[in-house]
Design a protein around this motif. Structure first.
Motif, PDB file in Angstrom:
ATOM      1  N   UNK A  11       0.829  -1.197   0.000  1.00  0.00           N
ATOM      2  CA  UNK A  11       0.000   0.000   0.000  1.00  0.00           C
ATOM      3  C   UNK A  11       0.868   1.253   0.000  1.00  0.00           C
ATOM      4  N   UNK A  12       0.300   2.371  -0.496  1.00  0.00           N
ATOM      5  CA  UNK A  12       1.078   3.618  -0.609  1.00  0.00           C
ATOM      6  C   UNK A  12       1.575   4.081   0.750  1.00  0.00           C
ATOM      7  N   UNK A  13       0.727   3.906   1.766  1.00  0.00           N
ATOM      8  CA  UNK A  13       1.109   4.384   3.101  1.00  0.00           C
ATOM      9  C   UNK A  13       1.059   3.225   4.098  1.00  0.00           C
ATOM     10  N   UNK A  14       2.178   3.030   4.765  1.00  0.00           N
ATOM     11  CA  UNK A  14       2.232   2.011   5.818  1.00  0.00           C
ATOM     12  C   UNK A  14       2.794   2.624   7.089  1.00  0.00           C
ATOM     13  N   UNK A  30      -3.315  11.830  13.077  1.00  0.00           N
ATOM     14  CA  UNK A  30      -3.074  12.750  11.952  1.00  0.00           C
ATOM     15  C   UNK A  30      -3.557  12.128  10.640  1.00  0.00           C
ATOM     16  N   UNK A  31      -3.301  10.833  10.440  1.00  0.00           N
ATOM     17  CA  UNK A  31      -3.742  10.171   9.202  1.00  0.00           C
ATOM     18  C   UNK A  31      -5.266  10.166   9.123  1.00  0.00           C
ATOM     19  N   UNK A  32      -5.889   9.878  10.274  1.00  0.00           N
ATOM     20  CA  UNK A  32      -7.356   9.827  10.334  1.00  0.00           C
ATOM     21  C   UNK A  32      -7.930  11.212  10.003  1.00  0.00           C
ATOM     22  N   UNK A  33      -7.342  12.255  10.615  1.00  0.00           N
ATOM     23  CA  UNK A  33      -7.834  13.618  10.373  1.00  0.00           C
ATOM     24  C   UNK A  33      -7.750  13.991   8.895  1.00  0.00           C
ATOM     25  N   UNK A  34      -6.731  13.485   8.248  1.00  0.00           N
ATOM     26  CA  UNK A  34      -6.532  13.798   6.828  1.00  0.00           C
ATOM     27  C   UNK A  34      -7.276  12.834   5.911  1.00  0.00           C
ATOM     28  N   UNK A  35      -7.870  11.808   6.511  1.00  0.00           N
ATOM     29  CA  UNK A  35      -8.596  10.825   5.706  1.00  0.00           C
ATOM     30  C   UNK A  35      -7.682   9.969   4.850  1.00  0.00           C
ATOM     31  N   UNK A  36      -6.452   9.735   5.328  1.00  0.00           N
ATOM     32  CA  UNK A  36      -5.500   8.940   4.545  1.00  0.00           C
ATOM     33  C   UNK A  36      -5.648   7.454   4.915  1.00  0.00           C
ATOM     34  N   UNK A  37      -5.789   6.623   3.893  1.00  0.00           N
ATOM     35  CA  UNK A  37      -5.849   5.169   4.114  1.00  0.00           C
ATOM     36  C   UNK A  37      -4.432   4.659   4.336  1.00  0.00           C
ATOM     37  N   UNK A  38      -4.286   3.711   5.230  1.00  0.00           N
ATOM     38  CA  UNK A  38      -2.942   3.195   5.485  1.00  0.00           C
ATOM     39  C   UNK A  38      -3.033   1.747   5.946  1.00  0.00           C
ATOM     40  N   UNK A  78       6.836  13.043  11.369  1.00  0.00           N
ATOM     41  CA  UNK A  78       5.848  12.326  10.540  1.00  0.00           C
ATOM     42  C   UNK A  78       4.570  13.160  10.418  1.00  0.00           C
ATOM     43  N   UNK A  79       4.136  13.751  11.559  1.00  0.00           N
ATOM     44  CA  UNK A  79       2.896  14.554  11.507  1.00  0.00           C
ATOM     45  C   UNK A  79       3.091  15.728  10.549  1.00  0.00           C
ATOM     46  N   UNK A  80       4.256  16.343  10.627  1.00  0.00           N
ATOM     47  CA  UNK A  80       4.520  17.478   9.725  1.00  0.00           C
ATOM     48  C   UNK A  80       4.507  17.020   8.264  1.00  0.00           C
ATOM     49  N   UNK A  81       5.105  15.855   8.033  1.00  0.00           N
ATOM     50  CA  UNK A  81       5.157  15.312   6.676  1.00  0.00           C
ATOM     51  C   UNK A  81       3.740  15.044   6.161  1.00  0.00           C
ATOM     52  N   UNK A  82       2.916  14.416   7.008  1.00  0.00           N
ATOM     53  CA  UNK A  82       1.531  14.104   6.604  1.00  0.00           C
ATOM     54  C   UNK A  82       0.811  15.404   6.243  1.00  0.00           C
ATOM     55  N   UNK A  83       1.078  16.427   7.046  1.00  0.00           N
ATOM     56  CA  UNK A  83       0.429  17.721   6.802  1.00  0.00           C
ATOM     57  C   UNK A  83       0.892  18.343   5.485  1.00  0.00           C
ATOM     58  N   UNK A  84       2.177  18.206   5.215  1.00  0.00           N
ATOM     59  CA  UNK A  84       2.721  18.814   3.995  1.00  0.00           C
ATOM     60  C   UNK A  84       2.223  18.096   2.741  1.00  0.00           C
TER      61      UNK A  84
END
Ligand SMILES: N[C@@H](CCC(=O)N[C@@H](CS)C(=O)NCC(=O)O)C(=O)O
Length: 195
Positions: A11-14, A30-38, A78-84
Motif C-alpha cells: 500500500x502507498x502508506x504504511x 493525523x492520518x485519520x484527520x486527513x482521511x489517509x488510508x494506510x 511524521x505529523x509534519x510530513x503528513x500535513x505537507x
C-alpha cells in the motif's frame, strides 16, 4: 491492489508501530484527520522486523511511516510530513509552544516510567509541571481568540492537540493505577475539556 503480474503491491502508506504507543497514536490521529488510508504493521519490540531495522537504522523505534516505500521516522516529523503531503491544513502550534511540547512529551514518558518503576509521585509532579505550561498556553490562546476552551491553535484541531491527544488513553490508565487525577478538572479546566 494487484499488479499486472498478479503480485500484491505494498500500500502507498504504511505505518510500522505499536498500538499502545502514544508516538504511534498521534501519527494515526493525523492520518485519520486527513482521511489517509494506510496499512498498520504491528511491530514486536523484542523481535523488530527487518523492515523497521532498515527503515529506522539509527534509533530502531516506532513509529515509522512508509510513503511509497520512503521511510520517515520521529512522530513529530511524521505529523509534519503528513500535513505537507496532504492539502487540508493542520494548524501548527506557535513556535513558543515548542519547548512546552517537548516538556510534555518528556513528562508523559516520565510518568509512564514512574508508574512502572515506583517513583510515581515524583513523575506525576513533573507531569503536572508540563501540564501547567500547556494549561497556560491554552489560557493565552483563549485570551487571544476570546473563546473559552478552544484548541491550541484556536478553532480547529492542530499539531499540539494531536500530540497531547495521543496521551489521553495513557493519562486515563495512569489515573486508575496511581489514584491521582492527572488531567484534574479543577487544576486544568482547559486541558480537561479537550480530553
Ligand atoms: N522520539 C520518538 C520516540 C519513539 C519511541 O520511543 N518509540 C518506542 C515505542 S513507545 C519504541 O519504538 N521503543 C522500542 C525501543 O526503544 O526499542 C518519536 O517521537 O517517534
Amino acid at each position: 491492489m494487484a499488479s499486472a503480474g498478479g503480485e500484491k503491491q505494498a500500500p502507498a502508506v504504511r505505518v510500522l508501530g505499536l498500538r499502545a504507543s502514544p508516538f504511534v497514536i498521534r501519527v494515526l490521529i493525523a492520518l485519520k484527520l486527513k482521511g489517509v488510508e494506510y496499512e498498520f504493521v504491528e511491530e514486536v519490540v523484542s523481535k523488530k522486523s527487518e523492515l523497521l531495522l532498515t527503515s529506522n537504522p539509527v534509533h530502531k523505534k516506532v513509529p515509522v511511516l512508509l510513503h511509497h516505500g520512503k521511510p520517515i521516522s520521529e512522530s513529530l516529523n511524521i505529523i509534519q510530513y503528513i500535513d505537507e503531503v496532504n492539502p487540508s491544513y493542520i494548524p501548527t502550534c506557535p513556535n513558543a509552544f515548542g519547548p512546552t511540547l517537548r516538556r510534555q512529551d518528556i513528562g508523559g514518558i516520565q510518568v509512564m516510567r514512574g508508574v512502572m518503576e515506583g517513583n510515581k509521585d515524583e513523575a506525576a509532579g513533573q507531569m503536572a509541571t508540563a501540564l501547567e505550561h500547556l494549561e497556560s498556553a491554552l489560557a493565552l490562546v483563549e485570551s487571544r481568540h476570546g473563546k473559552e476552551h478552544g484548541y491550541f491553535g484556536g478553532d480547529g484541531i492542530g499539531y499540539l492537540d494531536i500530540v497531547l491527544g495521543s496521551y489521553v488513553g495513557w493519562f486515563r490508565a495512569m489515573e486508575k493505577i496511581t489514584g491521582n487525577g492527572i488531567l484534574d478538572e479543577a487544576k486544568f479546566p482547559r486541558l480537561h475539556s479537550l480530553s
